[in-house]
Design a protein around this motif. Structure first.
Motif, short mmCIF file in Angstrom:
data_model
loop_
_atom_site.label_atom_id
_atom_site.label_comp_id
_atom_site.label_asym_id
_atom_site.label_seq_id
_atom_site.Cartn_x
_atom_site.Cartn_y
_atom_site.Cartn_z
N VAL A 41 4.88 12.33 -8.10
CA VAL A 41 5.37 11.36 -7.13
C VAL A 41 6.08 12.09 -6.00
N GLN A 42 6.92 13.06 -6.38
CA GLN A 42 7.72 13.84 -5.44
C GLN A 42 8.26 12.93 -4.34
N GLU A 43 7.87 13.16 -3.11
CA GLU A 43 8.39 12.37 -2.00
C GLU A 43 7.41 11.30 -1.52
N SER A 44 6.27 11.16 -2.20
CA SER A 44 5.20 10.29 -1.69
C SER A 44 5.59 8.81 -1.59
N LYS A 83 1.33 6.71 -4.52
CA LYS A 83 0.92 6.82 -3.12
C LYS A 83 0.96 5.43 -2.50
N CYS A 84 1.00 5.41 -1.18
CA CYS A 84 0.95 4.15 -0.44
C CYS A 84 -0.45 4.02 0.16
N GLN A 85 -0.94 2.79 0.17
CA GLN A 85 -2.25 2.51 0.75
C GLN A 85 -2.17 1.28 1.62
N GLY A 91 -5.00 -7.97 1.40
CA GLY A 91 -4.83 -7.57 2.80
C GLY A 91 -3.47 -6.97 3.11
N GLN A 92 -2.69 -6.68 2.09
CA GLN A 92 -1.34 -6.16 2.29
C GLN A 92 -1.28 -4.70 1.83
N SER A 93 -0.43 -3.92 2.50
CA SER A 93 -0.22 -2.54 2.09
C SER A 93 0.48 -2.52 0.74
N VAL A 94 0.11 -1.54 -0.08
CA VAL A 94 0.67 -1.46 -1.43
C VAL A 94 1.12 -0.05 -1.77
N ALA A 95 2.00 0.00 -2.75
CA ALA A 95 2.34 1.25 -3.41
C ALA A 95 1.57 1.25 -4.72
N ARG A 96 0.92 2.37 -5.02
CA ARG A 96 0.19 2.53 -6.28
C ARG A 96 0.92 3.57 -7.11
N ILE A 97 1.29 3.19 -8.31
CA ILE A 97 1.94 4.11 -9.23
C ILE A 97 1.04 4.22 -10.45
N MET A 159 0.26 -1.74 -8.98
CA MET A 159 0.18 -1.91 -7.53
C MET A 159 1.21 -2.96 -7.13
N LEU A 160 2.07 -2.58 -6.19
CA LEU A 160 3.10 -3.49 -5.71
C LEU A 160 3.01 -3.61 -4.20
N PRO A 161 3.04 -4.85 -3.68
CA PRO A 161 2.95 -5.01 -2.22
C PRO A 161 4.21 -4.48 -1.54
#
Length: 175
Positions: A41-44, A83-85, A91-97, A159-161
């Motif tokens: 994950v570091q700083e991503s 990472k973020c996508q 249709g919303q940007s998400v964080a994927r862990i 995945m979280l918006p």
């Protein structure tokens, strides 16, 4: 309010900060079990903000890490990455862990029921970890997916918006 639902206090939550705390506090447990724990994950995800309950999100990640630790043995590894996508979930940007382990994986019967409350293959566990994590992700407008292969281990992806567009997703900051 449903009797099993904890009170939710929504606020702006930095996922990077929550994950850093969860990773830091769980690392010794993996070391004690001689399971390699890789933090990619570091700083991503620093600055990746969601509207959420920080206590519930931490509980979600801790629960999944505990399952990964339970599924592994000495010499195995668990990798957590993020990472973020842009435009991924409705249709919303998400964080994927992603939390992936190199344990024995789950048979298809177990995989189908992994998120069912009280279903467990471990008699010393209550079978609530993954079902709770799914509910927490969904209550935050997200999704939790589990994939497993009996020869390659298991991966849980959350995945979280994101609260709003963030600059490093390639969007302009000017308005």
């Amino acid at each position: 309010m449903h009797y099993s639902q904890a009170p939710t206090v929504l606020s702006e939550v930095d996922l990077g900060e929550i994950l850093h705390g969860v990773i830091h506090s769980n690392a010794p447990l993996f070391a004690d079990s001689k399971v390699t724990f890789k933090d990619l994950v570091q700083e991503s995800l620093n600055g990746a903000v969601v509207n959420g309950d920080p206590v519930l999100l931490e509980l979600c990640f801790r629960s999944i890490l505990q399952n990964a630790l339970d599924a592994t043995s000495s010499g195995d590894q668990v990798i957590i990455s993020g990472k973020c996508q842009a435009t991924c979930l409705a249709g919303q940007s998400v964080a994927r862990i992603s939390i992936a382990d190199s344990g024995p994986g789950m048979e298809s019967e177990f995989l189908e029921n992994a998120a069912v409350p009280f279903f467990t293959s471990k008699p010393e566990r209550d079978g609530l970890g993954l079902s709770m994590a799914v509910r927490i992700a969904e209550s935050h407008g997200g999704r939790l997916n589990i994939s497993s292969n009996t020869s390659h281990g298991t991966e849980v992806e959350i995945m979280l918006p994101l609260r709003d567009a963030i600059p490093y997703l390639g969007r302009s900051q000017s308005r």
